[in-house]
Design a protein around this motif. Structure first.
Motif, PDB file in Angstrom:
ATOM      1  N   PHE A 124       3.500  -1.180  -8.996  1.00 50.50           N
ATOM      2  CA  PHE A 124       4.081  -0.381  -7.929  1.00 50.50           C
ATOM      3  C   PHE A 124       5.127  -1.220  -7.215  1.00 50.50           C
ATOM      4  N   VAL A 125       6.264  -0.577  -6.911  1.00 53.23           N
ATOM      5  CA  VAL A 125       7.405  -1.254  -6.310  1.00 53.23           C
ATOM      6  C   VAL A 125       7.598  -0.722  -4.886  1.00 53.23           C
ATOM      7  N   LEU A 126       7.908  -1.639  -3.972  1.00 51.27           N
ATOM      8  CA  LEU A 126       8.179  -1.257  -2.580  1.00 51.27           C
ATOM      9  C   LEU A 126       9.549  -0.591  -2.535  1.00 51.27           C
ATOM     10  N   THR A 127       9.570   0.722  -2.262  1.00 51.64           N
ATOM     11  CA  THR A 127      10.838   1.464  -2.268  1.00 51.64           C
ATOM     12  C   THR A 127      11.361   1.730  -0.861  1.00 51.64           C
ATOM     13  N   ASP A 128      10.469   1.707   0.129  1.00 54.70           N
ATOM     14  CA  ASP A 128      10.891   1.933   1.516  1.00 54.70           C
ATOM     15  C   ASP A 128      10.092   1.010   2.436  1.00 54.70           C
ATOM     16  N   PRO A 129      10.619  -0.207   2.684  1.00 54.87           N
ATOM     17  CA  PRO A 129       9.886  -1.169   3.512  1.00 54.87           C
ATOM     18  C   PRO A 129       9.614  -0.650   4.924  1.00 54.87           C
ATOM     19  N   GLU A 130      10.538   0.139   5.462  1.00 53.69           N
ATOM     20  CA  GLU A 130      10.387   0.681   6.811  1.00 53.69           C
ATOM     21  C   GLU A 130       9.124   1.541   6.934  1.00 53.69           C
ATOM     22  N   LYS A 131       8.916   2.421   5.953  1.00 49.50           N
ATOM     23  CA  LYS A 131       7.754   3.330   5.961  1.00 49.50           C
ATOM     24  C   LYS A 131       6.606   2.803   5.094  1.00 49.50           C
ATOM     25  N   GLN A 132       6.783   1.611   4.522  1.00 46.66           N
ATOM     26  CA  GLN A 132       5.775   0.959   3.673  1.00 46.66           C
ATOM     27  C   GLN A 132       5.384   1.843   2.488  1.00 46.66           C
ATOM     28  N   VAL A 133       6.404   2.365   1.798  1.00 46.49           N
ATOM     29  CA  VAL A 133       6.179   3.262   0.660  1.00 46.49           C
ATOM     30  C   VAL A 133       6.295   2.477  -0.651  1.00 46.49           C
ATOM     31  N   TYR A 134       5.264   2.637  -1.480  1.00 47.38           N
ATOM     32  CA  TYR A 134       5.266   2.069  -2.828  1.00 47.38           C
ATOM     33  C   TYR A 134       5.301   3.216  -3.826  1.00 47.38           C
ATOM     34  N   ARG A 135       6.045   3.008  -4.936  1.00 47.50           N
ATOM     35  CA  ARG A 135       6.112   4.008  -6.009  1.00 47.50           C
ATOM     36  C   ARG A 135       5.835   3.345  -7.349  1.00 47.50           C
ATOM     37  N   CYS A 136       5.253   4.120  -8.257  1.00 51.69           N
ATOM     38  CA  CYS A 136       4.975   3.643  -9.607  1.00 51.69           C
ATOM     39  C   CYS A 136       6.294   3.259 -10.286  1.00 51.69           C
ATOM     40  N   LYS A 137       6.293   2.099 -10.907  1.00 55.50           N
ATOM     41  CA  LYS A 137       7.495   1.610 -11.596  1.00 55.50           C
ATOM     42  C   LYS A 137       7.901   2.533 -12.751  1.00 55.50           C
ATOM     43  N   TYR A 138       6.949   3.214 -13.352  1.00 58.87           N
ATOM     44  CA  TYR A 138       7.214   4.012 -14.543  1.00 58.87           C
ATOM     45  C   TYR A 138       7.551   5.477 -14.251  1.00 58.87           C
ATOM     46  N   CYS A 139       6.819   6.094 -13.321  1.00 61.30           N
ATOM     47  CA  CYS A 139       7.008   7.537 -13.126  1.00 61.30           C
ATOM     48  C   CYS A 139       7.443   7.901 -11.701  1.00 61.30           C
ATOM     49  N   GLU A 140       7.585   6.900 -10.833  1.00 66.53           N
ATOM     50  CA  GLU A 140       8.040   7.115  -9.448  1.00 66.53           C
ATOM     51  C   GLU A 140       7.026   7.832  -8.570  1.00 66.53           C
TER      52      GLU A 140
END
Length: 150
Positions: A124-140
């Motif tokens: 999982f990749v940190l996509t929005d540090p402000e809101k602390q959102v992580y998304r799957c690297k493969y399927c988002e």
């Protein structure tokens, strides 16, 4: 009147984790796999805190190269990590949200490649540090904020 105090002895080498959100110490215990290590762990739950109201504290006596600060930062980046050597605090580490977490959380999307390829790492990749959102690297797929039970 007798005042109740709880004394936990000093550790010679390891970590003191302070400012843990009250009730989260058992999550940390599980995610750091402390049950599988032969080390002394003291967990203090719901300690009084001027800053937080209540907090948890953990003392972990183990070799200091063992700690995965990324997992700690993911669970709660407000934890203070005190590094202890020869019974003295030699360093304090501030945590941050890791840019990537690997095999800590699992993707819930049934169509994700990680559901089909069992040996594939769950990344999982940190996509929005402000809101602390992580998304799957493969399927988002967005991580829902709940830690999976191990």
């Amino acid at each position: 009147m007798i005042k109740n105090t709880l004394n936990v002895g000093q550790i010679s080498e390891g970590f003191v984790l302070d400012h843990i959100q009250a009730g989260r110490s058992m999550d940390i215990y599980k995610y750091l796999h402390l049950d599988k290590l032969d080390c002394c762990v003291a967990i203090i739950k719901n300690a009084k805190s001027n800053k937080m109201g209540k907090k948890d504290i953990m003392k972990i006596e183990c070799p200091i190269d063992f700690m995965d600060l990324d997992i700690l930062g993911f669970i709660d980046h407000n934890i203070t990590v005190n590094i202890v050597k020869d019974e003295k605090v030699v360093d304090k580490k501030c945590l941050h949200l890791p840019k990537e977490v690997r095999n800590v959380i699992k993707c819930k999307n049934p169509r994700c490649i990680t559901s089909i390829e069992q040996e594939l790492d769950h990344v999982f990749v940190l996509t929005d540090p402000e809101k602390q959102v992580y998304r799957c690297k493969y399927c988002e797929e967005k991580y829902d904020g709940r830690l999976a039970k191990h």
